[in-house]
Motif scaffolding. Structure first.
Motif, PDB file in Angstrom:
ATOM      1  N   SER A  33       0.816  -1.213   0.000  1.00 57.85           N
ATOM      2  CA  SER A  33       0.000   0.000   0.000  1.00 57.85           C
ATOM      3  C   SER A  33       0.852   1.267   0.000  1.00 57.85           C
ATOM      4  O   SER A  33       0.337   2.353  -0.263  1.00 57.85           O
ATOM      5  CB  SER A  33      -0.953  -0.003   1.204  1.00 57.85           C
ATOM      6  OG  SER A  33      -0.228   0.042   2.412  1.00 57.85           O
ATOM      7  N   SER A  37       0.023   5.310  -6.393  1.00 59.23           N
ATOM      8  CA  SER A  37      -0.814   5.026  -7.552  1.00 59.23           C
ATOM      9  C   SER A  37      -0.106   5.465  -8.829  1.00 59.23           C
ATOM     10  O   SER A  37       0.482   6.543  -8.891  1.00 59.23           O
ATOM     11  CB  SER A  37      -2.147   5.765  -7.407  1.00 59.23           C
ATOM     12  OG  SER A  37      -2.966   5.536  -8.528  1.00 59.23           O
ATOM     13  N   GLY A  38      -0.149   4.620  -9.842  1.00 62.94           N
ATOM     14  CA  GLY A  38       0.492   4.915 -11.115  1.00 62.94           C
ATOM     15  C   GLY A  38       1.944   4.495 -11.191  1.00 62.94           C
ATOM     16  O   GLY A  38       2.627   4.797 -12.167  1.00 62.94           O
ATOM     17  N   SER A  56       7.586   5.706 -12.611  1.00 64.47           N
ATOM     18  CA  SER A  56       6.388   5.782 -13.438  1.00 64.47           C
ATOM     19  C   SER A  56       6.848   6.087 -14.856  1.00 64.47           C
ATOM     20  O   SER A  56       7.960   6.571 -15.062  1.00 64.47           O
ATOM     21  CB  SER A  56       5.421   6.847 -12.918  1.00 64.47           C
ATOM     22  OG  SER A  56       6.060   8.095 -12.866  1.00 64.47           O
ATOM     23  N   ASN A  77       1.332  -0.956  -9.523  1.00 62.10           N
ATOM     24  CA  ASN A  77       0.209  -0.163  -9.021  1.00 62.10           C
ATOM     25  C   ASN A  77      -0.197   0.879 -10.063  1.00 62.10           C
ATOM     26  O   ASN A  77      -0.539   2.010  -9.744  1.00 62.10           O
ATOM     27  CB  ASN A  77       0.573   0.504  -7.686  1.00 62.10           C
ATOM     28  CG  ASN A  77      -0.663   0.941  -6.930  1.00 62.10           C
ATOM     29  OD1 ASN A  77      -1.753   0.434  -7.161  1.00 62.10           O
ATOM     30  ND2 ASN A  77      -0.501   1.873  -6.018  1.00 62.10           N
ATOM     31  N   ARG A  79      -2.272   2.817 -13.045  1.00 63.84           N
ATOM     32  CA  ARG A  79      -3.651   3.319 -13.040  1.00 63.84           C
ATOM     33  C   ARG A  79      -4.530   2.662 -14.093  1.00 63.84           C
ATOM     34  O   ARG A  79      -5.715   2.501 -13.902  1.00 63.84           O
ATOM     35  CB  ARG A  79      -3.644   4.826 -13.258  1.00 63.84           C
ATOM     36  CG  ARG A  79      -3.127   5.595 -12.084  1.00 63.84           C
ATOM     37  CD  ARG A  79      -3.364   7.094 -12.265  1.00 63.84           C
ATOM     38  NE  ARG A  79      -2.790   7.807 -11.150  1.00 63.84           N
ATOM     39  CZ  ARG A  79      -1.624   8.445 -11.201  1.00 63.84           C
ATOM     40  NH1 ARG A  79      -0.921   8.454 -12.315  1.00 63.84           N
ATOM     41  NH2 ARG A  79      -1.171   9.068 -10.143  1.00 63.84           N
ATOM     42  N   ARG A 100      -1.830  -5.094 -14.058  1.00 67.80           N
ATOM     43  CA  ARG A 100      -2.125  -3.980 -13.141  1.00 67.80           C
ATOM     44  C   ARG A 100      -2.726  -4.523 -11.849  1.00 67.80           C
ATOM     45  O   ARG A 100      -3.599  -5.377 -11.846  1.00 67.80           O
ATOM     46  CB  ARG A 100      -3.105  -3.008 -13.798  1.00 67.80           C
ATOM     47  CG  ARG A 100      -3.372  -1.769 -12.968  1.00 67.80           C
ATOM     48  CD  ARG A 100      -4.199  -0.742 -13.732  1.00 67.80           C
ATOM     49  NE  ARG A 100      -5.484  -1.258 -14.161  1.00 67.80           N
ATOM     50  CZ  ARG A 100      -6.608  -1.172 -13.459  1.00 67.80           C
ATOM     51  NH1 ARG A 100      -6.601  -0.584 -12.287  1.00 67.80           N
ATOM     52  NH2 ARG A 100      -7.724  -1.661 -13.933  1.00 67.80           N
ATOM     53  N   GLY A 101      -2.203  -4.032 -10.723  1.00 66.48           N
ATOM     54  CA  GLY A 101      -2.688  -4.463  -9.414  1.00 66.48           C
ATOM     55  C   GLY A 101      -2.082  -5.762  -8.924  1.00 66.48           C
ATOM     56  O   GLY A 101      -2.500  -6.279  -7.890  1.00 66.48           O
TER      57      GLY A 101
END
Length: 129
Positions: A33, A37-38, A56, A77, A79, A100-101
């Motif tokens: 966590s 993000s991205g 990124s 992680n 988007r 993704r994820g």
């Protein structure tokens, strides 16, 4: 003091000690966590332990970053899309798609052996390939 009273005191002290130990237990690992993000995140330990190294966008040389050069686990992680990570610079060598994820918990000992080529060697990445 009689034996039953000593036994009762001993049990009470042990219960208090156990409660104190439970109160100081470490919290669960939140490293996945901690990945913004991205980002594609790399960790120096299996299971996403520790602080992530983050990038990124597309990168032709991730080996300049210690956490990618010595990665033991990675997490996408992103988007909106998957990322392909490569064992060679400039999108060469072994390439593996990371959905993704998705996290790869241990690059060295994954179940199919594909990621082992990336152990301590996440050299470049390409998003939405």
């Amino acid at each position: 003091m009689n034996r039953s009273r000593i036994a009762g005191l001993t049990a009470g002290v042990l219960a208090l000690a156990g409660t104190a130990l439970l109160g100081t237990a470490p919290s669960a690992n939140a490293a996945w966590s901690d990945c913004p993000s991205g980002s594609l995140c790399a960790y120096l330990s299996p299971n996403g332990a520790g602080d992530p190294g983050t990038v990124s966008g597309d990168n032709t040389n991730l080996l300049q970053y210690n956490k990618f050069n010595n990665a033991e686990s990675i997490y996408n992680n992103g988007r909106s899309c998957d990322v392909v990570v490569f064992s060679g610079l400039n999108y060469t060598g072994w390439g593996e798609n990371i959905t993704r994820g998705t996290a790869v918990y241990n690059l060295y000992s994954d179940s199919n052996g594909y990621y082992r080529r990336l152990y301590h060697n996440v050299a470049s990445n390409d998003w939405c390939r």
